[in-house]
Design a protein around this motif. Structure first.
Motif, PDB file in Angstrom:
ATOM      1  N   ALA A  35       0.793  -1.335   0.245  1.00  0.00           N
ATOM      2  CA  ALA A  35       0.062  -0.072   0.002  1.00  0.00           C
ATOM      3  C   ALA A  35       0.793   1.296  -0.038  1.00  0.00           C
ATOM      4  O   ALA A  35       0.627   2.358  -0.885  1.00  0.00           O
ATOM      5  CB  ALA A  35      -0.737   0.023   1.174  1.00  0.00           C
ATOM      6  N   LEU A  39       0.969   4.000  -2.947  1.00  0.00           N
ATOM      7  CA  LEU A  39       0.615   5.467  -2.571  1.00  0.00           C
ATOM      8  C   LEU A  39       1.560   6.285  -3.240  1.00  0.00           C
ATOM      9  O   LEU A  39       1.442   7.279  -3.908  1.00  0.00           O
ATOM     10  CB  LEU A  39       0.403   5.711  -0.987  1.00  0.00           C
ATOM     11  N   VAL A  43       0.957   9.331  -5.944  1.00  0.00           N
ATOM     12  CA  VAL A  43       1.457  10.735  -5.654  1.00  0.00           C
ATOM     13  C   VAL A  43       2.265  11.050  -6.706  1.00  0.00           C
ATOM     14  O   VAL A  43       2.191  12.408  -7.136  1.00  0.00           O
ATOM     15  CB  VAL A  43       1.802  10.660  -4.019  1.00  0.00           C
ATOM     16  N   ASP A  56      -4.740  12.050  -6.366  1.00  0.00           N
ATOM     17  CA  ASP A  56      -3.811  12.212  -5.214  1.00  0.00           C
ATOM     18  C   ASP A  56      -4.912  11.919  -4.193  1.00  0.00           C
ATOM     19  O   ASP A  56      -4.307  11.054  -3.247  1.00  0.00           O
ATOM     20  CB  ASP A  56      -3.231  13.643  -5.196  1.00  0.00           C
ATOM     21  N   GLY A  59      -5.798   8.247  -3.722  1.00  0.00           N
ATOM     22  CA  GLY A  59      -4.608   7.484  -3.419  1.00  0.00           C
ATOM     23  C   GLY A  59      -4.565   7.573  -2.237  1.00  0.00           C
ATOM     24  O   GLY A  59      -4.445   6.293  -1.357  1.00  0.00           O
ATOM     25  N   TRP A  60      -4.529   8.596  -1.337  1.00  0.00           N
ATOM     26  CA  TRP A  60      -4.648   8.585  -0.035  1.00  0.00           C
ATOM     27  C   TRP A  60      -5.572   7.964   1.043  1.00  0.00           C
ATOM     28  O   TRP A  60      -5.518   7.255   1.859  1.00  0.00           O
ATOM     29  CB  TRP A  60      -4.255  10.144   0.491  1.00  0.00           C
ATOM     30  N   PHE A  63      -5.191   4.408   0.483  1.00  0.00           N
ATOM     31  CA  PHE A  63      -4.209   3.805   1.261  1.00  0.00           C
ATOM     32  C   PHE A  63      -4.744   3.861   2.754  1.00  0.00           C
ATOM     33  O   PHE A  63      -4.310   2.837   3.509  1.00  0.00           O
ATOM     34  CB  PHE A  63      -2.874   4.865   1.093  1.00  0.00           C
TER      35      PHE A  63
END
Length: 167
Positions: A35, A39, A43, A56, A59-60, A63
Motif C-alpha cells: 500500500a 501510494l 502521488v 492524489d 490514493g490517500w 491507502f
C-alpha cells in the motif's frame, strides 16, 4: 496481558502468558508495504491540475482504507488473542468487539504435542495441539512462540497433578 487477577481462583497463579508469534502478522505487513508503494506511485504520477487532479486524494483514501482493514485490524486482533497457562488451566482469549474464551483444566488434558514447519523453526514458533477429555477434543494453538518450552512446561504441570494420561 492474558487473565486479570480477578479471574484467577484462590491459590491459582499464572505460569506463562503469550500470544501468537509476530510471524502471524507477516501477510498484513506485506499488504501495508504494498500500500505504501502504491501510494508513492499514485502521488508521483498524479497531476497537480486538470481532469485527474483528484487522483492524489483517492490514493490517500485508498491507502488509509487498506492499512486500516488489512494492517491495523489484524494487528489489533492479534494483540487481543492471548494464551495463558496457570497452575490449574489453559485459558485462551480472543476477540476485539466480541470476546470469547475457553478454559481447559489441566486435569482434563490427555496429550500435548507440537509441530513446526521450516519457517516456524527459523523464527522460533510452532503449532501446539492440546488434547483434552471433552466434547471439543483437541485445541490447536497456532504460531506459539517457544513452542518447545511451552509444551514442556504444560507437560510438567499436567504431570505434577498426577494425571494418569501422562508419563
Amino acid at each position: 496481558m492474558g487473565l486479570p487477577a480477578d479471574q484467577l481462583s484462590p491459590g491459582e497463579r499464572v505460569v506463562l502468558e503469550t500470544r501468537e508469534h509476530w510471524k502471524h502478522l507477516l501477510g498484513a505487513m506485506l499488504i501495508c508495504a504494498a500500500a505504501v508503494v502504491g501510494l508513492l506511485v499514485v502521488v508521483a504520477i498524479s497531476p497537480d491540475s486538470g481532469f485527474l487532479a483528484w487522483l492524489d486524494q483517492a490514493g490517500w483514501i485508498a491507502f488509509v482504507v487498506v492499512v486500516a482493514i488489512f494492517g491495523l485490524w489484524p494487528a489489533v486482533a492479534w494483540w487481543n488473542r492471548t494464551y495463558t497457562l496457570t497452575t490449574e488451566r489453559l485459558a485462551t482469549r480472543s476477540g476485539v468487539l466480541r470476546r470469547s474464551g475457553r478454559d481447559i483444566p489441566l486435569s482434563r488434558i490427555n496429550d500435548v504435542a507440537f509441530d513446526q514447519g521450516l519457517l516456524d523453526r527459523l523464527v522460533g514458533c510452532g503449532t501446539l495441539r492440546v488434547s483434552a477429555a471433552s466434547e471439543e477434543g483437541t485445541v490447536v494453538l497456532k504460531d506459539i512462540p517457544h513452542v518447545h518450552a511451552v509444551s514442556l512446561r504444560m507437560n510438567e504441570l499436567v504431570r505434577a497433578l498426577g494425571h494418569p494420561g501422562q508419563d
